[in-house]
Design an enzyme around this catalytic site. Structure first.
Site, PDB file in Angstrom:
ATOM      1  N   SER A 178      25.759  43.180  34.799  1.00 48.68           N
ATOM      2  CA  SER A 178      24.373  43.118  34.183  1.00 48.68           C
ATOM      3  C   SER A 178      23.210  43.026  35.054  1.00 48.68           C
ATOM      4  O   SER A 178      22.181  43.066  34.535  1.00 48.68           O
ATOM      5  CB  SER A 178      24.481  41.701  33.194  1.00 48.68           C
ATOM      6  OG  SER A 178      24.683  40.539  33.978  1.00 48.68           O
ATOM      7  N   ARG A 231      28.439  37.384  31.686  1.00 49.74           N
ATOM      8  CA  ARG A 231      28.417  36.345  30.481  1.00 49.74           C
ATOM      9  C   ARG A 231      27.226  36.471  29.686  1.00 49.74           C
ATOM     10  O   ARG A 231      27.344  36.046  28.423  1.00 49.74           O
ATOM     11  CB  ARG A 231      28.630  35.072  31.289  1.00 49.74           C
ATOM     12  CG  ARG A 231      30.135  34.813  31.811  1.00 49.74           C
ATOM     13  CD  ARG A 231      30.060  33.434  32.637  1.00 49.74           C
ATOM     14  NE  ARG A 231      29.089  33.574  33.793  1.00 49.74           N
ATOM     15  CZ  ARG A 231      28.918  32.903  34.540  1.00 49.74           C
ATOM     16  NH1 ARG A 231      29.186  31.645  34.555  1.00 49.74           N
ATOM     17  NH2 ARG A 231      27.877  32.883  35.751  1.00 49.74           N
ATOM     18  N   SER A 272      33.258  42.263  48.153  1.00 48.77           N
ATOM     19  CA  SER A 272      33.368  41.239  48.914  1.00 48.77           C
ATOM     20  C   SER A 272      32.086  40.866  49.527  1.00 48.77           C
ATOM     21  O   SER A 272      31.180  40.835  48.797  1.00 48.77           O
ATOM     22  CB  SER A 272      34.540  41.300  49.755  1.00 48.77           C
ATOM     23  OG  SER A 272      34.475  40.205  50.541  1.00 48.77           O
ATOM     24  N   TYR A 320      32.259  29.521  50.106  1.00 48.70           N
ATOM     25  CA  TYR A 320      32.245  30.930  49.693  1.00 48.70           C
ATOM     26  C   TYR A 320      32.890  32.177  50.686  1.00 48.70           C
ATOM     27  O   TYR A 320      33.320  32.698  50.089  1.00 48.70           O
ATOM     28  CB  TYR A 320      30.625  31.157  49.636  1.00 48.70           C
ATOM     29  CG  TYR A 320      30.282  32.635  49.662  1.00 48.70           C
ATOM     30  CD1 TYR A 320      30.208  33.218  48.510  1.00 48.70           C
ATOM     31  CD2 TYR A 320      29.773  33.388  50.735  1.00 48.70           C
ATOM     32  CE1 TYR A 320      29.941  34.597  48.253  1.00 48.70           C
ATOM     33  CE2 TYR A 320      29.118  34.861  50.487  1.00 48.70           C
ATOM     34  CZ  TYR A 320      29.416  35.241  49.395  1.00 48.70           C
ATOM     35  OH  TYR A 320      29.063  36.689  49.106  1.00 48.70           O
ATOM     36  N   LYS A 341      35.877  34.869  49.844  1.00 44.56           N
ATOM     37  CA  LYS A 341      35.638  36.345  50.146  1.00 44.56           C
ATOM     38  C   LYS A 341      36.638  36.882  51.206  1.00 44.56           C
ATOM     39  O   LYS A 341      37.050  37.997  51.119  1.00 44.56           O
ATOM     40  CB  LYS A 341      34.206  36.569  50.766  1.00 44.56           C
ATOM     41  CG  LYS A 341      33.041  36.293  49.735  1.00 44.56           C
ATOM     42  CD  LYS A 341      33.061  37.564  48.672  1.00 44.56           C
ATOM     43  CE  LYS A 341      32.110  37.257  47.770  1.00 44.56           C
ATOM     44  NZ  LYS A 341      32.150  38.195  46.577  1.00 44.56           N
TER      45      LYS A 341
END
Length: 333
Positions: free
Chosen positions: A44, A67, A176, A190, A194
């Protein structure tokens, strides 16, 4: 003897230059997407939406998953305008939390294959970055990133892998980050997700190779997306200083590179000099996409390790300076 060394150096430099030019400016034949079904998670906005627009321009049927339904509808309209053949191409959007429940993901993908057609290309772009040191990262944020960044990608691949193997064709893209190739202050949670995606990409690539399915691991630098704007708000000062450079790249350039690399079967997809340095330095046991890439990695690995060491030293100085400044401020209070 000096003359021999000089000639050898010139030959080495020329060889490296030729290989670099070939890597960056010659793609070979790109696979066609006309009438193929392309599914993009995180489609999106940002890189995902740009990849969807690129696929639409190539004549593909496109499904975007995210979402937020309002953002999905707005993105769908943009993708429809980009279609090569607006009458024949199908564009669909689906609201789904990709990392929440595998049963929902499997059901959604099965429905998409029945209504639009077999999924030829899966582009995993759904993800989020919440920065912070280990002690400052909440367990909820950790779980959220693991579920969205890793589990969501794993679920989507698991949902399409059997049909791709049956069709004996397909392309899987895993988005990634450059943070998958080196540990960075403030990216402990985070970066771990990845790094996990790189392991997933290499393993899946080995599993699907006999079925004419390729896997591409996209490793974008800081990219000017809504997600990056949110990420920047949570970055510790050290992370911001380490990440400073030429500024974020455009999502369009990352998406175009991602699509070209995926359509030519390259494993690594990077943008810019830093991406090239990191993938050459950290190639390890990654899949071999071409002899050109293999030779560059072999020829440059030692020298780039020294370049990487210089980066690490500068990062350490940044961290120590920040610590000293904090200590001074505490003493002055």
């Amino acid at each position: 003897m000096t003359q021999i060394w000089s000639i050898s150096l010139i030959v080495f430099v020329l060889l490296v230059v030729i290989l670099i030019l070939k890597k960056f400016f010659w793609y070979g034949r790109l696979k066609q997407l006309t009438n193929k079904h392309v599914v993009i998670t995180g489609g999106s906005s940002g890189i995902g939406k740009c990849a969807a627009i690129y696929a639409a321009r190539q004549g593909a049927h496109v499904t975007i998953i995210a979402r937020d339904l309002k953002k999905l509808e707005a993105a769908k309209n943009e993708i429809l305008h980009a279609c090569q053949n607006k009458e024949k191409q199908k564009v669909e959007c689906v609201s789904l939390d990709i990392g929440n429940n595998y049963g929902d993901v499997e059901k959604t993908f099965n429905n998409l294959e029945r209504t639009i057609g077999p999924i030829y290309m899966l582009i995993n772009c759904a993800g989020i970055a919440i920065c912070g040191k280990v002690e400052d990262t909440t367990i909820d944020n950790l779980k959220y990133m693991v579920n969205l960044n890793f589990m969501g990608t794993y679920y989507a691949i698991k949902a399409v892998i059997s049909s791709m193997k049956s069709a004996h064709e397909g392309i899987i893209v895993i988005t990634s980050s450059q943070a998958a190739l080196l540990g960075i202050f403030g990216y402990s949670a985070y970066g771990s997700t990845k790094f996990a995606l790189r392991g997933l990409a290499e393993s899946v690539a080995m599993e699907v190779a006999p079925y004419n399915i390729s896997v591409t691991l996209s490793l974008p630098p800081d990219t000017d997306t809504p997600g990056f704007a949110l990420e920047d708000q949570s970055k510790p000062l050290e992370t911001k200083l380490i990440s400073e450079g030429t500024g974020p790249v455009s999502p369009e350039s990352v998406a175009e590179q991602l699509m070209k690399d995926a359509l030519t079967g390259r494993f690594f997809s990077t943008v810019g000099l830093e991406g090239f340095i990191l993938t050459s330095l950290c190639a390890g046991m990654s899949p071999i996409s071409s002899i050109t890439e293999l030779l560059l990695q072999a020829l440059l690995a030692g020298m780039l390790r020294l370049v990487g060491a210089c980066y690490l030293i500068s990062f350490r100085r940044i961290i120590l300076n920040c610590m000293k400044n904090r200590d001074k401020n505490k003493k002055s209070e």
